[in-house]
Motif scaffolding. Structure first.
Motif, PDB file in Angstrom:
ATOM      1  N   VAL A  60       0.904  -1.226   0.086  1.00  0.00           N
ATOM      2  CA  VAL A  60       0.140  -0.059   0.059  1.00  0.00           C
ATOM      3  C   VAL A  60       0.889   1.149   0.043  1.00  0.00           C
ATOM      4  CG1 VAL A  60      -1.803   1.427   1.409  1.00  0.00           C
ATOM      5  CG2 VAL A  60      -2.121  -1.073   0.943  1.00  0.00           C
ATOM      6  N   VAL A  70      -6.079   5.019  -2.402  1.00  0.00           N
ATOM      7  CA  VAL A  70      -6.077   3.664  -1.682  1.00  0.00           C
ATOM      8  C   VAL A  70      -7.768   3.507  -1.327  1.00  0.00           C
ATOM      9  CG1 VAL A  70      -5.812   2.432   0.362  1.00  0.00           C
ATOM     10  CG2 VAL A  70      -3.946   3.346  -1.156  1.00  0.00           C
ATOM     11  N   VAL A  88      -7.630  -2.426  -2.009  1.00  0.00           N
ATOM     12  CA  VAL A  88      -6.367  -3.022  -1.480  1.00  0.00           C
ATOM     13  C   VAL A  88      -6.584  -4.203  -0.385  1.00  0.00           C
ATOM     14  CG1 VAL A  88      -5.051  -0.784  -1.700  1.00  0.00           C
ATOM     15  CG2 VAL A  88      -6.154  -1.287   0.563  1.00  0.00           C
TER      16      VAL A  88
END
Length: 222
Positions: A60, A70, A88
């Motif tokens: 990430v 994200v 994610v």
């Protein structure tokens, strides 16, 4: 999904054989050796993709350095890439794979759903992603291969077990045979030609600027 599983005890020999077949291709061999060296980071004898929370956090953090947003949700809730952000809640290697897609796609498709390649395996809104598809057939397969290897090399760059994705995405299917070697060399050479890999087989932070006719058509023999 891996087509022909390889048991962990057999893997070092398979890697050695593939390395040997690349003796006349120094750039491809350098790239491969970076991937093969990550066997030392494998923690699970089943050779399944890492689920390690530390790897997830690192993945990430890495996509953020590329300006990718994200979404804390699984891609099955929408898209893997919605044009701005990555969902994610999935394996670290799949998160990093999206960097490969960002780097190898045409500039005008960087903000397209799933990069204009149609629904990925994890995407939930499949019909919508497929409707946004603008790259098809052999060209789509080639871009997927480019993104796959670029993402794997990023995993190696950040010391994650890239060898697992290398196996899972079937780069060792066929082993050291002529066809498999030629495919690997072709993908490495093309990434290097457009500045996405350096002379040591390491991924750069470049983004593709060429259009599909310049970038994909020659690779597909058109």
């Amino acid at each position: 999904m891996i087509l022909t599983p390889i048991a962990l005890p057999d893997l070092p020999t398979a890697l050695e054989q593939f390395d040997l077949c690349l003796d006349d291709q120094p750039l491809a061999q350098k790239a491969f050796r970076r991937i093969a060296a990550t066997l030392a980071h494998v923690e699970d004898e089943t050779l399944e993709l890492s689920q390690n929370p530390r790897h997830q956090a690192e993945a990430v953090a890495l996509i953020r350095t590329f300006g990718m947003g994200v979404l804390e949700q699984p891609p099955t809730s929408g898209y893997t890439w919605d044009g701005q952000a990555v969902a994610v809640q999935m394996e670290p290697s799949v998160i990093i794979h999206e960097i490969g897609h960002l780097q190898v796609c045409a500039p005008e498709r960087r903000t397209a759903l799933d990069f204009g390649l149609g629904a990925g395996p994890e995407t939930g809104c499949r019909s919508e992603a497929d409707q946004a598809m603008t790259v098809h057939g052999v060209e789509r397969e080639m871009e997927e291969a480019l993104a796959s290897l670029q993402g794997i090399l990023w995993e190696a760059e950040v010391n994650q077990p890239a060898i697992l994705a290398f196996l899972e995405q079937n780069w060792l299917e066929g082993g050291a045979n002529t066809q498999n070697k030629a495919h690997f060399v072709k993908i490495v050479t093309h990434l290097h030609r457009f500045g996405l890999l350096d002379d040591h087989g390491r991924p750069t932070r470049a983004l593709r600027e060429a259009d599909d006719a310049t970038f994909l058509t020659p690779l597909c023999g058109g």
